[in-house]
Design an enzyme around this catalytic site. Structure first.
Site, PDB file in Angstrom:
ATOM      1  N   ALA A   1     -75.775  -8.210  93.911  1.00  0.00           N
ATOM      2  CA  ALA A   1     -74.685  -7.804  93.014  1.00  0.00           C
ATOM      3  C   ALA A   1     -74.578  -6.293  92.869  1.00  0.00           C
ATOM      4  CB  ALA A   1     -74.893  -8.443  91.634  1.00  0.00           C
TER       5      ALA A   1
ATOM      6  N   SER B   1     -68.841 -10.543  96.055  1.00  0.00           N
ATOM      7  CA  SER B   1     -67.734  -9.741  96.557  1.00  0.00           C
ATOM      8  C   SER B   1     -66.621  -9.646  95.508  1.00  0.00           C
ATOM      9  CB  SER B   1     -67.219 -10.324  97.882  1.00  0.00           C
ATOM     10  OG  SER B   1     -66.320  -9.430  98.505  1.00  0.00           O
TER      11      SER B   1
ATOM     12  N   LYS C   1     -60.639  -7.465  95.521  1.00  0.00           N
ATOM     13  CA  LYS C   1     -60.115  -6.210  96.078  1.00  0.00           C
ATOM     14  C   LYS C   1     -60.439  -6.072  97.564  1.00  0.00           C
ATOM     15  CE  LYS C   1     -60.275  -4.027  91.568  1.00  0.00           C
ATOM     16  NZ  LYS C   1     -60.481  -5.327  90.891  1.00  0.00           N
TER      17      LYS C   1
ATOM     18  N   LEU D   1     -63.993 -10.457  82.251  1.00  0.00           N
ATOM     19  CA  LEU D   1     -63.785  -9.955  80.898  1.00  0.00           C
ATOM     20  C   LEU D   1     -65.095  -9.490  80.287  1.00  0.00           C
ATOM     21  CD1 LEU D   1     -61.410 -12.789  79.738  1.00  0.00           C
ATOM     22  CD2 LEU D   1     -60.753 -10.401  80.018  1.00  0.00           C
TER      23      LEU D   1
ATOM     24  N   SER E   1     -66.849  -6.989  80.927  1.00  0.00           N
ATOM     25  CA  SER E   1     -67.779  -6.235  81.768  1.00  0.00           C
ATOM     26  C   SER E   1     -67.636  -4.756  81.459  1.00  0.00           C
ATOM     27  CB  SER E   1     -67.487  -6.486  83.250  1.00  0.00           C
ATOM     28  OG  SER E   1     -66.219  -5.947  83.592  1.00  0.00           O
TER      29      SER E   1
ATOM     30  N   THR F   1     -51.973   1.147  82.614  1.00  0.00           N
ATOM     31  CA  THR F   1     -51.556   1.952  83.764  1.00  0.00           C
ATOM     32  C   THR F   1     -50.104   1.712  84.158  1.00  0.00           C
ATOM     33  OG1 THR F   1     -52.474   0.258  85.230  1.00  0.00           O
ATOM     34  CG2 THR F   1     -53.875   2.140  84.720  1.00  0.00           C
TER      35      THR F   1
ATOM     36  N   GLU G   1     -54.984   1.881  93.576  1.00  0.00           N
ATOM     37  CA  GLU G   1     -54.771   0.729  92.699  1.00  0.00           C
ATOM     38  C   GLU G   1     -53.530  -0.054  93.119  1.00  0.00           C
ATOM     39  OE1 GLU G   1     -56.756   1.603  88.397  1.00  0.00           O
ATOM     40  OE2 GLU G   1     -54.733   2.379  88.697  1.00  0.00           O
TER      41      GLU G   1
END
Length: 641
Positions: A368, A411, A414, A454, A456, A477, A557
């Protein structure tokens, strides 16, 4: 002004208040005795009789002495209860008996009915005034308390009511329950209403909070209930779930913010016992990045499956110290005889990793450790690749050399058609595991992809709550940015179970439900805090409490994240775990490409790094803007020359 005067009186020193109370009781004793004489004789001719005044003169100090010996003046008036009332009653009876005996013994001419009338009057005055003061104190306190509607009139709701009534901060004003059988009933002195009455109750009672006392409700039910109250000017909070209450990790009286999984409203699937313990129970397990959000939760889940040894690899000393302490306490509390081994180190150090895996005899690795924040990796390209890609390469090679049975790569979504270095680095890590899985047969490799978790580190939910606590604004954003979300415990459980489904080189994708607009999530969190969100310039902004400010997407992003590359994903025996065939690369082709990438990293050649990643089978589409901080400084200096 009156309120301030009462506050001063209530805060006077105990000795002062005791003297005042004694003086008031003396007045009550005299008034009760004289009133009893008037009521009995229906005239004032006795006023000139000295024996009557002698009787009063000796009754007054004796009664005060009786009250003192019975502890009447040791009771705190604001908390007076039945025991204090019994002491006052006994004192009044003894005082009345003294009047009767003294009048007979000293021939004081006090009518025999007077002691009885005197006792009744004195009890009403002494006890009544004390309860009046107590009522005034409680009334003032209730005005200062936050009014609460309790949702759920079952056993937990009743326990919450008792806890709140004993607390100093909350005043329960009504129950709400979905059961028609309870509507109109009274529980603990409060009426039970249907959920449709909440808006009216909020308006009529001035309630500022709705407390969910329904720990056994499913997340779907909680989401529906919370949705009913989103537009109301109340804060929505909850008690711990039933699992925590039963296990002793929490109590019914604990009041918490609505959990992020309540906002998602998706109930996790109970873990499959045959899957979750397959690669753990009785084995030596190593978790890299053990102090991180996912790594630490993996450790908690692994402990419960009783491995023989759990090794924690972490490069942050404080993070390793904290998770080691937590896991040791957890293992002791839950009776898990596990050897916990804390290891400082980086996954990039091949010698260290080889020694750790060989000496400990590791059977299973959950990898991880990774840099995961998109903008940070975008601004630190080389370090992101060294940790995420080459760190995975080091761990994978070391695992094969040490004879590790199972290697699980944590993984990310993204890695699917990445537009940033973080996603590309993780896709390369997947390619490494796929290639090495095909090169040998002993160590099984699998990769597990999922989206945002959530709560994290760096997650939007704790960020939004901190911004709300500071009075805003909340920063989003982009109005349309959409993400998949899952709770950390559910994601960790599914990662562990996916490892048991692997045959070698598998790419698993977790079913994360429906994507969520971050803007909508921000608005819900504001509303559930009892506040009103607004966007400057929009209609109704003048009545809002917390402003939502839109920025712009940072380099790398996406507006919308993806979980699947194609529509060829297949189900597994677990309803929340899918497997998808993805492009792989032979080790003979991947190895030279990785060597070129390593050389480019050593030269800090960002342009070449991006070209190598574009030409690799990663589907990487870089942002036109290069955000690497060192590269930008070098470019600026070159332009200045």
């Amino acid at each position: 002004m009156i309120s301030g005067g009462l506050d001063q009186i209530f805060n006077w020193p105990r000795p002062v208040k005791r003297v005042i109370l004694t003086a008031v009781d003396a007045v009550f004793i005299a008034a009760s005795f004289l009133a009893a004489m008037v009521l009995r004789l229906d005239s004032l001719h006795w006023v000139s009789a000295p024996q009557i005044w002698v009787a009063l003169a000796i009754t007054l100090p004796v009664t005060l002495l009786i009250f003192d010996r019975l502890g009447v003046y040791r009771s705190v008036v604001r908390f007076i209860g039945i025991d204090s009332l019994k002491a006052i009653g006994l004192g009044v009876v003894l005082s009345a008996l003294f009047v009767l005996l003294a009048s007979q013994f000293f021939q004081l001419l006090v009518p025999r009915a007077v002691p009885l009338i005197y006792a009744l009057l004195l009890f009403v005055l002494v006890g009544g005034v004390r309860f009046a003061v107590r009522s005034l104190f409680l009334q003032r306190k209730s005005l200062q308390k936050s009014r609460v509607i309790i949702y759920g009139a079952g056993m937990c709701g009743r326990q919450v009511l008792v806890s709140l009534q004993q607390a100093s901060d909350y005043l329960p004003v009504a129950f709400v329950d979905d059961s028609p059988d309870l509507h109109g009933a009274h529980v603990g002195g409060l009426e039970v209403y249907p959920s449709e009455a909440i808006p009216r109750l909020v308006s009529s009672t001035g309630a500022k909070m709705v407390l969910l006392a329904i720990p056994s409700a499913t997340l779907a039910q909680r989401k529906r209930i919370i949705a009913q109250m989103e537009e109301l000017p109340v804060r929505v909070q909850t008690i711990p779930d039933m699992t925590d209450i039963v296990s002793g990790r929490a109590s019914v009286s604990e009041i918490r913010q609505v959990a992020p999984d309540d906002l998602l409203g998706r109930d996790p699937v109970p873990p499959d016992p045959a899957l979750i313990g397959a690669n753990i129970t009785g084995k030596v397990v190593l978790v890299t990045g053990a102090g991180g959000s996912i790594g630490s939760e993996l450790c908690r889940q692994i402990i419960r499956q009783k491995p023989s040894q759990l090794a924690l690899l972490e490069q942050s000393e404080i993070a390793l110290y904290m998770i080691e302490r937590e896991l040791e306490a957890m293992a002791a509390k839950e009776g898990c005889p596990v050897t916990i081994t804390p290891l400082l180190g980086s996954v990039q150090h091949e010698g260290r990793m080889g020694a750790v895996l060989t000496r400990l005899g590791v059977n299973t690795i959950f990898h991880a450790a990774a840099y995961k924040h998109v903008h940070l990796v975008e601004e630190n390209v080389v370090e992101g690749l060294r940790n995420n890609t080459f760190g995975t390469l080091t761990m994978a090679r070391s695992a094969i050399k040490a004879g590790v049975d199972m290697f699980v790569l944590v993984s990310t979504d993204k890695a699917v058609r990445p537009t940033n270095i973080m996603g590309a680095s993780k896709r390369l890590a997947e390619l490494i595991c796929q290639s090495l899985a095909a090169e040998q047969s002993h160590t099984r490799f699998c990769m597990v992809r999922f989206g945002n978790v959530l709560e994290s580190s760096g997650s939007v939910v704790p960020l939004f709550r901190r911004q709300i606590a500071a009075g805003g604004p909340i920063t989003v954003t982009h109005r349309d940015v959409t993400r998949y979300f899952m709770t950390i415990p559910e994601a960790s459980q599914l990662v562990i179970q996916a490892s048991a489904l692997a045959s070698g080189g598998d790419v698993f994708v977790l079913d994360m439900g429906e994507p969520v607009k971050v803007y909508d999530l921000a608005r819900r969190i504001v509303r559930l805090s009892g506040l009103r969100p607004y966007v400057a310039g929009e209609r109704g902004a003048e009545t809002g409490d917390i402003e939502i400010v839109f920025g712009k997407l940072r380099p790398g992003e996406k507006l919308y994240e993806e979980l699947l590359v194609s529509d060829q994903a297949r189900p597994t025996r677990h309803p929340r775990i899918l497997t998808e065939p993805v492009t792989s690369m032979a080790w003979s082709e991947l190895e030279p490409m990785l060597q070129r990438l390593r050389e480019a990293c050593e030269m800090y050649d960002i342009t070449n790094i991006r070209n190598i990643l574009v030409n690799a089978p990663t589907n990487y589409t870089p942002d036109p803007r290069i955000a690497d901080l060192v590269w930008r400084l070098a470019a600026r200096d070159a332009a200045a020359e």
